[in-house]
Design a protein around this motif. Structure first.
Motif, PDB file in Angstrom:
ATOM      1  N   ARG A   1     -17.962   2.771  24.672  1.00  0.00           N
ATOM      2  CA  ARG A   1     -18.652   1.761  23.851  1.00  0.00           C
ATOM      3  C   ARG A   1     -17.760   1.352  22.673  1.00  0.00           C
ATOM      4  O   ARG A   1     -17.614   0.171  22.391  1.00  0.00           O
ATOM      5  N   ASP A   2     -17.168   2.348  22.005  1.00  0.00           N
ATOM      6  CA  ASP A   2     -16.252   2.039  20.900  1.00  0.00           C
ATOM      7  C   ASP A   2     -15.030   1.260  21.385  1.00  0.00           C
ATOM      8  O   ASP A   2     -14.537   0.379  20.687  1.00  0.00           O
ATOM      9  N   VAL A   3     -14.541   1.586  22.572  1.00  0.00           N
ATOM     10  CA  VAL A   3     -13.392   0.861  23.120  1.00  0.00           C
ATOM     11  C   VAL A   3     -13.758  -0.602  23.308  1.00  0.00           C
ATOM     12  O   VAL A   3     -12.970  -1.496  22.963  1.00  0.00           O
ATOM     13  N   GLY A   4     -14.958  -0.884  23.815  1.00  0.00           N
ATOM     14  CA  GLY A   4     -15.396  -2.271  23.958  1.00  0.00           C
ATOM     15  C   GLY A   4     -15.422  -2.999  22.624  1.00  0.00           C
ATOM     16  O   GLY A   4     -14.998  -4.154  22.523  1.00  0.00           O
ATOM     17  N   ILE A   5     -15.897  -2.321  21.585  1.00  0.00           N
ATOM     18  CA  ILE A   5     -15.929  -2.917  20.247  1.00  0.00           C
ATOM     19  C   ILE A   5     -14.509  -3.209  19.766  1.00  0.00           C
ATOM     20  O   ILE A   5     -14.228  -4.287  19.234  1.00  0.00           O
ATOM     21  N   TRP A   6     -13.587  -2.253  19.946  1.00  0.00           N
ATOM     22  CA  TRP A   6     -12.200  -2.465  19.535  1.00  0.00           C
ATOM     23  C   TRP A   6     -11.537  -3.568  20.354  1.00  0.00           C
ATOM     24  O   TRP A   6     -10.765  -4.366  19.810  1.00  0.00           O
TER      25      TRP A   6
END
Length: 156
Positions: free
Chosen positions: A8-13
């Motif tokens: 999920r954090d990777v998608g945000i980044w």
């Protein structure tokens, strides 16, 4: 800055990188690549093609096996993305550079696919460390040299 991220954090980044202007170079290495939607805001091809208008963009991936993958790579190539194919590629790295020693790096386990971004349990390291960026510049240049530029996708 150093951060450990789940998918999920990777998608945000990814969205931060794909929607930020001022990058000089973007290098994306992923063995498996599909036109996955990023956080429901649009397909990755849209963002990569848009970045290719103002930055040098490289995609290093395995040779496409399906017609869908071939069409996607051809479309990216025609939009200015420099595509390299390497059957042995296993690395999953994104480097977004403002200069040779200034930028962001994502190194992780996720492919740029629905599974990699939404289904599987993945981890990534995100950093802006200059030493990591410098070392990755060297390694990614080595990978590009060992890869085949997808010239057939550059033809009209």
């Amino acid at each position: 800055m150093l951060q450990i991220a789940d998918q999920r954090d990777v998608g945000i980044w990814l969205m931060r990188i794909f929607t930020t202007f001022g990058w000089k170079e973007l290098i994306l290495a992923t063995p498996f690549f599909s036109d996955v939607e990023i956080l429901g805001r649009g397909p990755v091809s849209f963002y990569i093609s848009r970045l290719a208008k103002t930055a040098e963009v490289f995609l290093i991936t395995k040779p496409p096996k399906s017609n869908t993958q071939k069409k996607l790579i051809r479309m990216l190539s025609l939009s200015g993305v420099k595509v390299y194919l390497n059957e042995l590629l296993h690395a999953k790295i994104l480097v977004a550079k403002r200069s040779p020693l200034s930028g962001l790096v994502i190194i992780g386990s996720a492919n740029l696919t629905i599974g990699g971004l939404y289904r599987n349990m993945e981890l990534a390291l995100i950093t802006d460390d200059q030493n990591v960026l410098q070392d990755l510049n060297t390694e990614l240049d080595r990978i590009k040299i060992k890869s085949k530029e997808a010239d057939e996708f550059h033809e009209a």
